[in-house]
Design an enzyme around this catalytic site. Structure first.
Site, PDB file in Angstrom:
ATOM      1  N   CYS A  26       8.710 -11.795   9.946  1.00  0.00           N
ATOM      2  CA  CYS A  26       8.053 -10.597  10.481  1.00  0.00           C
ATOM      3  C   CYS A  26       8.619 -10.243  11.851  1.00  0.00           C
ATOM      4  O   CYS A  26       9.768  -9.835  11.943  1.00  0.00           O
ATOM      5  CB  CYS A  26       6.541 -10.801  10.500  1.00  0.00           C
TER       6      CYS A  26
ATOM      7  N   HIS B  69       4.936 -13.367   5.134  1.00  0.00           N
ATOM      8  CA  HIS B  69       4.523 -14.540   5.918  1.00  0.00           C
ATOM      9  C   HIS B  69       4.279 -15.772   5.040  1.00  0.00           C
ATOM     10  O   HIS B  69       3.141 -16.000   4.631  1.00  0.00           O
ATOM     11  CB  HIS B  69       3.211 -14.222   6.634  1.00  0.00           C
TER      12      HIS B  69
ATOM     13  N   GLU C 119       4.047 -18.785   6.006  1.00  0.00           N
ATOM     14  CA  GLU C 119       3.178 -19.756   6.715  1.00  0.00           C
ATOM     15  C   GLU C 119       1.699 -19.448   6.524  1.00  0.00           C
ATOM     16  O   GLU C 119       0.858 -20.314   6.728  1.00  0.00           O
ATOM     17  CB  GLU C 119       3.548 -19.806   8.202  1.00  0.00           C
TER      18      GLU C 119
END
Lengths: 220, 74
Positions: free
Chosen positions: A85, A193, A195
């Site tokens: 990002c 994302h 994570e």
């Protein structure tokens, strides 16, 4: 394996990334923006957020932070670097990845889960995936609309450097691109994302398919 | 001296901000607006203008997507 996560003023996915690194089974290392070295890490994640308030352009100021000097050297010597990002935006501003991320065509911040297809597995961050594998990953961005000139886009496609592609384009990105890699393939930038989906408690741990790849590549 | 730098999206680069404003003007009764492009105006006080171009290339504009021009105001 020790994996560094850069922290700029305004980064807001650094904690998530450090947590995800633990979930991967690696050792997380905080890399402060003012640090003059990478503390001997084996790989680096540049996390999401709004580094330096996105002032001027997303990633434009972070690109000149102290830690970016050693990070650029690390990337140029073949070290695995993943930008997520805002991290992707930082890496394009630093010219470690081609192109730029423009404002979403719909003029709206997009916060959603999207389906992406893994297009290339010969990068350290997708080595544990299958070509054509589909993943559901969160996106949260205002500038995720990947742009490169026609010649660069053709080169990226020819060289198989589109790493992730959206199944349904959320932001107007050229060729539905969700992620690309560098010419040497060790630097990868993605808008989704991984994570944020690194633990079943968060609803999914599909993001580990991406993150754990770096362990596969290192033979861990 | 004071310099003024104008940064804007390159020709042909999608400008959703400009597009949104173009769409809003007729809604307020302003007709005949064909295009709107939105850029960024940067004013700086500098001792010399020698390095302004380098500043534009390295930081103020992203040459991949933006073009710039600058002038000394006074």
């Amino acid at each position: 394996m020790r994996i560094g996560v850069t922290i700029f003023p305004g980064s807001n996915c650094d904690r998530d990334a450090l947590y995800a690194v633990e979930r991967m089974g690696a050792e997380p290392v905080e890399l402060w923006h003012a640090d003059a070295d990478l503390k001997g890490v084996d790989a680096v994640i540049v996390p999401g957020g709004f580094s330096y308030g996105d002032y001027l352009r997303p990633g434009a100021i972070a690109r000149f932070a102290n830690v970016m000097g050693p990070l650029e050297d690390f990337a140029k010597s073949g070290g695995p670097v993943l930008g997520v990002c805002n991290g992707f935006q930082v890496l394009t501003e630093a010219h470690l990845l081609p192109g730029a991320l423009l404002r979403n065509t719909g003029m709206r911040f997009v916060c959603d889960r999207v389906r992406v297809r893994v297009e290339a597995t010969d990068t350290p961050w997708t080595a544990g995936c299958e070509v054509g594998e589909e993943l559901t990953l969160p996106v949260a961005h205002n500038e995720g609309n990947y742009f490169a000139d026609d010649a660069t886009l053709a080169q990226l496609e020819d060289e198989g450097r589109v790493v992730l592609r959206y199944l349904e384009n959320p932001n107007g990105s050229a060729n539905d691109i969700a992620g690309v890699c560098s010419e040497e393939r060790n630097v990868v930038g993605i808008m989704p994302h991984p994570e944020r989906v690194s633990d079943p408690a968060l609803g999914s741990d599909e993001g580990l398919r991406i993150l754990r790849s770096v362990l596969v590549g290192a033979g861990v | 001296m004071k310099v003024r730098v104008l940064v804007r999206p390159k020709e042909g680069i999608l400008d959703p901000q400009g597009e949104a404003v173009r769409g809003a003007l007729p809604a307020l009764g302003f007709g005949g607006v064909k295009t709107v492009h939105i850029g960024r105006l940067i004013e700086m006080e500098v001792e010399t203008a020698d390095e302004v171009d380098a500043m534009c290339k390295r930081l103020l504009a992203n040459p991949t997507i933006e073009e710039y021009e600058w002038e000394v105001i006074h």
